[in-house]
Design an enzyme around this catalytic site. Structure first.
Site, PDB file in Angstrom:
ATOM      1  CB  CYS A 122      -0.902  -0.030   1.229  1.00 15.13           C
ATOM      2  SG  CYS A 122      -1.799   1.509   1.518  1.00 15.13           S
ATOM      3  NE  ARG A 125     -11.415   1.242   1.575  1.00 13.46           N
ATOM      4  CZ  ARG A 125     -11.688   0.268   0.701  1.00 13.46           C
ATOM      5  NH1 ARG A 125     -12.921   0.098   0.275  1.00 13.46           N
ATOM      6  NH2 ARG A 125     -10.740  -0.523   0.267  1.00 13.46           N
ATOM      7  CG  PHE A 126     -12.183  -3.541   7.974  1.00 16.89           C
ATOM      8  CD1 PHE A 126     -12.517  -3.187   9.275  1.00 16.89           C
ATOM      9  CD2 PHE A 126     -13.153  -4.109   7.176  1.00 16.89           C
ATOM     10  CE1 PHE A 126     -13.797  -3.407   9.769  1.00 16.89           C
ATOM     11  CE2 PHE A 126     -14.438  -4.342   7.660  1.00 16.89           C
ATOM     12  CZ  PHE A 126     -14.764  -3.984   8.955  1.00 16.89           C
ATOM     13  CB  VAL A 131      -2.749  -0.936   6.424  1.00 10.99           C
ATOM     14  CG1 VAL A 131      -3.138  -2.113   7.283  1.00 10.99           C
ATOM     15  CG2 VAL A 131      -2.635  -1.348   4.958  1.00 10.99           C
ATOM     16  CE1 TYR A 169      -5.234   2.466  -5.568  1.00 11.53           C
ATOM     17  CE2 TYR A 169      -3.951   4.463  -5.237  1.00 11.53           C
ATOM     18  CZ  TYR A 169      -4.142   3.122  -5.021  1.00 11.53           C
ATOM     19  OH  TYR A 169      -3.234   2.413  -4.266  1.00 11.53           O
ATOM     20  CD1 TRP A 214      -5.716  -4.055   4.488  1.00  7.28           C
ATOM     21  CD2 TRP A 214      -4.146  -5.045   3.237  1.00  7.28           C
ATOM     22  NE1 TRP A 214      -5.419  -3.212   3.453  1.00  7.28           N
ATOM     23  CE2 TRP A 214      -4.459  -3.792   2.665  1.00  7.28           C
ATOM     24  CE3 TRP A 214      -3.179  -5.843   2.618  1.00  7.28           C
ATOM     25  CZ2 TRP A 214      -3.842  -3.313   1.513  1.00  7.28           C
ATOM     26  CZ3 TRP A 214      -2.561  -5.371   1.469  1.00  7.28           C
ATOM     27  CH2 TRP A 214      -2.886  -4.127   0.930  1.00  7.28           C
TER      28      TRP A 214
END
Length: 319
Positions: free
Chosen positions: A55, A124-125, A127, A192, A88
């Site tokens: 990421c 959102r989960f 990192v 993106y 993740w």
């Protein structure tokens, strides 16, 4: 979605859309800071960073953590790059080389940490995630803010040279903020917006805006080693994490193929290589196997065979 459902997060091509077919970007939810007299005080080994080599947002925090010499103050755990239906994963469920187990709770997935912090969480989960072991909660999951926390919050525990390193110096802040703003919209998010456009019109609009922004960076870096002033700042770090991924993943997977960095932007390419080869924090925070695996393996709707490209070879050309 329900608080336990992360299936729609795994494949970014399934993200919500605007009416023109462009992607909607999510906002981060945990936005506390670390400061004396605050809820979260600076302490050694109180905080834990969860991050991904894949990421770009998380890699910002890995670079600053190393530049500032915070390795012994803020431990880090790296997740597997195979982002799947549960988000993740840690190495306990996916033993990808370089992935690690969660040393605090033996979580299987990052989402378990979010739900531990807030059982009603529906965001959102993502990192990076900066965790407070004392209160067992998330301090912050916004990379732009985590790198500023790392830049100054722990200086009292650092050696003199590391404490003096300031990636957001007062005299350059206005210029850094200005560069960050258009780089964020045009390049960090631009790749993106381009790659996940759902219509030809949205794609073409965004790909041209992306390369217009890259053209602007190229002019700035003519004869210079850094974006702002004559020193390394957070502006370089925030741009670099996108540029290092550009040729390996964004050119192919995201159709950002008007030009490559190594063949189309000599000043940006020189800047990228100098940071990679001359400053260990950049090279040490970069893992191309993790990067390519997330973008090509995890985005199954656009790459159903999950074949991961071999090139470019080498990953980064020598100086």
């Amino acid at each position: 979605m329900t608080s336990n459902d992360s299936s729609s997060q795994a494949d970014v091509y399934k993200a919500p859309r605007n009416e023109d077919g462009s992607i909607k970007f999510h906002t981060t939810s945990f936005r506390d800071t670390i400061e004396r007299g605050g809820k979260f005080e600076p302490e050694c080994d109180r905080y834990h960073l969860y991050a991904s080599y894949a990421c770009p947002w998380a890699t910002r925090t890995l670079i600053v953590r190393k530049l500032k010499g915070l390795e012994d103050i803020i431990p880090v755990t790296i997740v597997s790059p195979r982002l799947g239906a549960n988000g993740w994963p840690f190495a306990s469920v996916d033993e990808f080389p370089g992935a690690e187990t969660d040393p605090l709770y033996n979580s299987q997935y990052v989402k378990e940490l979010y739900l531990r912090a807030n059982t009603a969480y529906t965001g959102r989960f993502s990192v990076p995630l900066l965790w407070d072991k004392k209160n067992q909660t998330i301090v912050n999951n916004e990379s732009a803010e985590i790198i500023r926390i790392f830049n100054s919050a722990f200086n009292e525990f650092l050696s003199e040279d590391k404490a003096k390193l300031d990636l957001y110096p007062e005299d350059l802040r206005a210029e850094i903020d200005s560069v960050n703003d258009w780089v964020y919209h045009g390049i960090n998010n631009g790749v993106y917006s381009t790659g996940m456009a759902a219509t030809q019109a949205a794609y073409e609009k965004n790909v041209h805006e992306l390369f217009d922004s890259l053209d602007k960076v190229e002019k700035i870096l003519q004869g210079r080693d850094y974006l702002v002033g004559d020193r390394l700042t957070e502006a370089d770090i925030r741009l670099w994490v996108t540029i290092i991924r550009f040729d390996p993943v964004y050119v192919g997977q995201f159709k950002c193929n008007i030009r490559t960095i190594r063949d189309g932007y000599p000043a940006i390419h020189s800047w990228l290589r100098k940071l990679y080869w001359n400053i260990p924090a950049f090279k040490d925070s970069t893992d191309f196997d993790h990067i390519k695996t997330t973008y090509y393996w995890s985005h199954a709707s656009s790459n159903p065979t999950r074949i991961i490209p071999v090139g470019p070879i080498p990953n980064v050309l020598p100086l």
